[in-house]
Enzyme design. Structure first.
Site, PDB file in Angstrom:
ATOM      1  N   CYS A 163       1.541  51.080  10.191  1.00 20.97           N
ATOM      2  CA  CYS A 163       2.000  49.794  10.702  1.00 20.97           C
ATOM      3  C   CYS A 163       3.509  49.764  10.931  1.00 20.97           C
ATOM      4  CB  CYS A 163       1.581  48.636   9.804  1.00 20.97           C
ATOM      5  SG  CYS A 163       1.814  47.079  10.682  1.00 20.97           S
ATOM      6  N   CYS A 341      -0.561  45.579  16.525  1.00 19.67           N
ATOM      7  CA  CYS A 341       0.329  45.283  15.419  1.00 19.67           C
ATOM      8  C   CYS A 341       0.705  43.802  15.492  1.00 19.67           C
ATOM      9  CB  CYS A 341       1.573  46.163  15.518  1.00 19.67           C
ATOM     10  SG  CYS A 341       2.643  45.968  14.100  1.00 19.67           S
TER      11      CYS A 341
HETATM   12  C1  FAD Z   1       2.571  46.826   4.271  1.00 15.65           C
HETATM   13  C2  FAD Z   1       1.507  47.217   5.255  1.00 15.65           C
HETATM   14  C3  FAD Z   1       1.230  46.380   6.328  1.00 15.65           C
HETATM   15  C4  FAD Z   1       0.245  46.725   7.251  1.00 15.65           C
HETATM   16  N1  FAD Z   1      -0.016  45.856   8.272  1.00 15.65           N
HETATM   17  C5  FAD Z   1      -1.020  46.131   9.126  1.00 15.65           C
HETATM   18  C6  FAD Z   1      -1.382  45.187  10.136  1.00 15.65           C
HETATM   19  O1  FAD Z   1      -0.811  44.091  10.230  1.00 15.65           O
HETATM   20  N2  FAD Z   1      -2.382  45.493  10.992  1.00 15.65           N
HETATM   21  C7  FAD Z   1      -3.055  46.680  10.904  1.00 15.65           C
HETATM   22  O2  FAD Z   1      -3.972  46.891  11.679  1.00 15.65           O
HETATM   23  N3  FAD Z   1      -2.720  47.619   9.969  1.00 15.65           N
HETATM   24  C8  FAD Z   1      -1.736  47.362   9.076  1.00 15.65           C
HETATM   25  N4  FAD Z   1      -1.418  48.287   8.091  1.00 15.65           N
HETATM   26  C9  FAD Z   1      -1.955  49.659   8.166  1.00 15.65           C
HETATM   27  C10 FAD Z   1      -3.382  49.839   7.657  1.00 15.65           C
HETATM   28  O3  FAD Z   1      -3.533  49.320   6.367  1.00 15.65           O
HETATM   29  C11 FAD Z   1      -3.722  51.321   7.679  1.00 15.65           C
HETATM   30  O4  FAD Z   1      -3.416  51.868   8.949  1.00 15.65           O
HETATM   31  C12 FAD Z   1      -5.192  51.571   7.388  1.00 15.65           C
HETATM   32  O5  FAD Z   1      -5.515  51.117   6.104  1.00 15.65           O
HETATM   33  C13 FAD Z   1      -5.530  53.065   7.537  1.00 15.65           C
HETATM   34  O6  FAD Z   1      -6.802  53.353   7.050  1.00 15.65           O
HETATM   35  P1  FAD Z   1      -7.112  54.802   6.441  1.00 15.65           P
HETATM   36  O7  FAD Z   1      -8.525  54.769   5.998  1.00 15.65           O
HETATM   37  O8  FAD Z   1      -6.663  55.855   7.372  1.00 15.65           O
HETATM   38  O9  FAD Z   1      -6.170  54.902   5.138  1.00 15.65           O
HETATM   39  P2  FAD Z   1      -6.288  54.057   3.798  1.00 15.65           P
HETATM   40  O10 FAD Z   1      -6.949  52.752   4.043  1.00 15.65           O
HETATM   41  O11 FAD Z   1      -4.930  54.063   3.199  1.00 15.65           O
HETATM   42  O12 FAD Z   1      -7.294  54.911   2.888  1.00 15.65           O
HETATM   43  C14 FAD Z   1      -7.064  56.245   2.493  1.00 15.65           C
HETATM   44  C15 FAD Z   1      -8.005  56.544   1.329  1.00 15.65           C
HETATM   45  O13 FAD Z   1      -7.995  57.961   1.083  1.00 15.65           O
HETATM   46  C16 FAD Z   1      -7.986  58.172  -0.305  1.00 15.65           C
HETATM   47  N5  FAD Z   1      -7.435  59.511  -0.572  1.00 15.65           N
HETATM   48  C17 FAD Z   1      -6.154  59.921  -0.430  1.00 15.65           C
HETATM   49  N6  FAD Z   1      -6.035  61.207  -0.791  1.00 15.65           N
HETATM   50  C18 FAD Z   1      -7.281  61.629  -1.145  1.00 15.65           C
HETATM   51  C19 FAD Z   1      -7.806  62.868  -1.618  1.00 15.65           C
HETATM   52  N7  FAD Z   1      -7.040  63.953  -1.795  1.00 15.65           N
HETATM   53  N8  FAD Z   1      -9.119  62.937  -1.916  1.00 15.65           N
HETATM   54  C20 FAD Z   1      -9.931  61.857  -1.731  1.00 15.65           C
HETATM   55  N9  FAD Z   1      -9.499  60.663  -1.289  1.00 15.65           N
HETATM   56  C21 FAD Z   1      -8.174  60.557  -1.005  1.00 15.65           C
HETATM   57  C22 FAD Z   1      -7.151  57.040  -0.861  1.00 15.65           C
HETATM   58  O14 FAD Z   1      -7.422  56.811  -2.240  1.00 15.65           O
HETATM   59  C23 FAD Z   1      -7.564  55.870   0.029  1.00 15.65           C
HETATM   60  O15 FAD Z   1      -8.635  55.138  -0.531  1.00 15.65           O
HETATM   61  C24 FAD Z   1      -0.459  47.955   7.117  1.00 15.65           C
HETATM   62  C25 FAD Z   1      -0.201  48.788   6.019  1.00 15.65           C
HETATM   63  C26 FAD Z   1       0.765  48.417   5.090  1.00 15.65           C
HETATM   64  C27 FAD Z   1       1.021  49.329   3.907  1.00 15.65           C
END
Ligand code: FAD
Length: 417
Positions: A163, A341
């Site tokens: 983000c 965003c």
């Molecule tokens: C402050 C903030 C504001 C945001 N605002 C927005 C917004 O307004 N709009 C929007 O669309 N997005 C927003 N986002 C971004 C959004 O939250 C992420 O892009 C999204 O959660 C990505 O999903 P993901 O599954 O790739 O990662 P995540 O949801 O972070 O999940 C990753 C998972 O992998 C697991 N993991 C990590 N390493 C390992 C390993 N070695 N083995 C097994 N599991 C592992 C973790 O425990 C976690 O559960 C924001 C994020 C933040 C921090």
């Protein structure tokens, strides 16, 4: 040693991992799926900016991960420590191996707090905070409420972050609160290690206007490298005339967004591209070298902004293509690069930056989304959290509605927050 094996193994039970697992389960209820993730909690991270602005309860962003694992899927509550794609196996932190027919890598992005000298020790006290941690977002709001003036400094690191609008959102919500409460900051500074305020110029120009409207100043190419918490000094580095120069900046409030990268376990594997991300085809989400590996979300190489909104568009494509691949068919569904965003430009209004690959502006509604609107605030504050927990994480996908649009380059009026 016998190795347990599943048809589909998903690494990560975050936004991407759970939404894909639920989508697969919905289409093929008997599919043998395992989700590997050691975390106890799953977070709705997009609301952390609102928590930092006093607009949302932190506790409402957290749910037990176990409760989100789709029925009949196996949860392996351990971290992956290595990928062995030649043997169609992964290794867990306890040395156990797990085999798969298909692997989905959705391990998110790594927050490198230690990359800034003094930051880990400084966080959470004496004016240093970050909305990028569940436990610290409430502290941001405490600091904002108790701010009596002085220098408020908001940072963004060099390189990809999740983000990319979130560092600015923290500043806008704070600045508006001070303006409305009659508190005059000496300076409000946005110091960004990157070269631009926002990756898409169409939105960047509009955001520059918002920065100005708060009397804030944006510094580009200015990366935080050290915090001397005892003196309340933040050290920034920039390149000037080919030389690295440093500047010491006194702060009263410092909101830090840490440098980010692909998780080490991916970076150190043969799944990674040169930058460390899982190397996938940008349309099919299938690995460019390993046919039975897919990836999406923050850890993937998809050249778009890393958001939950992007995951919302990627998950149905991945599910379709993985199910085709399982049947030995071609992967034909294609991801457009859609991401969004919602930039909280004030308490009550949001500018909704929506775009596809190559920064092509593509909005859901046929209106210029650079104008901060109350309706987008309602989307961000009320609708999207509901959508996230009840539809996306349950595998109920909505069709992609955003259309390529050509708005005039000139800024709409009024644009101020
Ligand atoms: C402050 C903030 C504001 C945001 N605002 C927005 C917004 O307004 N709009 C929007 O669309 N997005 C927003 N986002 C971004 C959004 O939250 C992420 O892009 C999204 O959660 C990505 O999903 P993901 O599954 O790739 O990662 P995540 O949801 O972070 O999940 C990753 C998972 O992998 C697991 N993991 C990590 N390493 C390992 C390993 N070695 N083995 C097994 N599991 C592992 C973790 O425990 C976690 O559960 C924001 C994020 C933040 C921090």
């Amino acid at each position: 040693m016998s190795v347990q094996k599943h048809t589909v193994v998903i690494i990560g039970g975050g936004t991407a991992g759970i939404s894909v697992a639920a989508g697969l389960r919905r289409k093929q209820p008997n599919l043998d799926i395992a989700i590997v993730d050691p975390a106890e909690s799953h977070y709705y991270q997009p609301a952390w900016t609102l928590v930092g602005g006093g607009e949302y309860n932190a506790a409402d962003t957290r749910r037990s991960l176990k409760g989100l694992i789709p029925q009949n899927a196996t949860h392996l509550a351990k971290a992956v420590s290595a990928f062995i794609p030649e043997e169609n196996q992964i290794e867990l932190a306890d040395g156990q191996r797990v085999g798969y027919d298909f692997l989905v890598v959705a391990a998110g992005i790594q927050l490198n707090w230690g990359a800034i000298k003094g930051l880990p020790e400084a966080l959470g006290k004496n004016g240093v905070t970050s909305n990028y941690r569940y436990d610290l977002a409430p502290y941001t709001w405490e600091l904002v409420k108790s701010f009596k003036g002085g220098n408020a400094v908001f940072t963004q690191p060099v390189g990809a972050i999740k983000c990319a609008g979130a560092p600015q959102k923290a500043m806008y919500l704070s600045a508006q609160h001070w303006r409305d409460s009659g508190i005059k900051a000496d300076t409000i500074q946005f110091r960004n290690g990157g070269a631009v305020l926002f990756s898409v110029p169409f939105y960047a120009k509009a955001l520059a206007r918002i920065v100005d409207s708060y009397g804030a100043k944006a510094y580009l190419g200015d990366a935080l490298i050290e915090i001397r918490a005892d003196e309340k000094i933040a050290v920034f580095e920039r390149v000037k005339d080919g030389e690295k120069v440093q500047e010491e900046v006194a702060y009263d409030l410092l909101h830090v967004v840490p440098p980010q990268s692909a998780p080490d376990v991916i970076r150190n594997s043969t799944l990674a591209n040169a930058e460390g991300w899982v190397d996938v085809n940008k349309n099919t989400l299938r690995h460019v070298r390993y046919n039975n590996i897919f990836s999406l979300g923050d850890c993937s190489s998809l050249p778009t902004s890393k958001t939950a909104a992007a995951v919302k568009a990627q998950a149905p494509i991945l599910v379709k293509n993985l199910l085709s691949a399982l049947q030995g068919q071609e992967t034909i569904a294609s991801y457009s690069g859609y991401t969004a965003c919602p930039v909280t430009t004030s308490h009550g209004k949001v500018m909704l930056a929506e775009f596809k690959y190559d920064g092509k502006v593509a909005t859901t509604l046929p209106i210029d989304s650079r104008t901060p609107r109350k309706f987008y605030w309602w989307l961000k504050r009320s609708f999207l959290p509901w959508f996230y927990w009840n539809l996306l994480l349950k595998g109920h996908y909505v069709p992609e509605l955003a259309k390529d649009r050509n708005f005039p380059e000139s800024l709409p009026s009024p644009i101020e927050a």
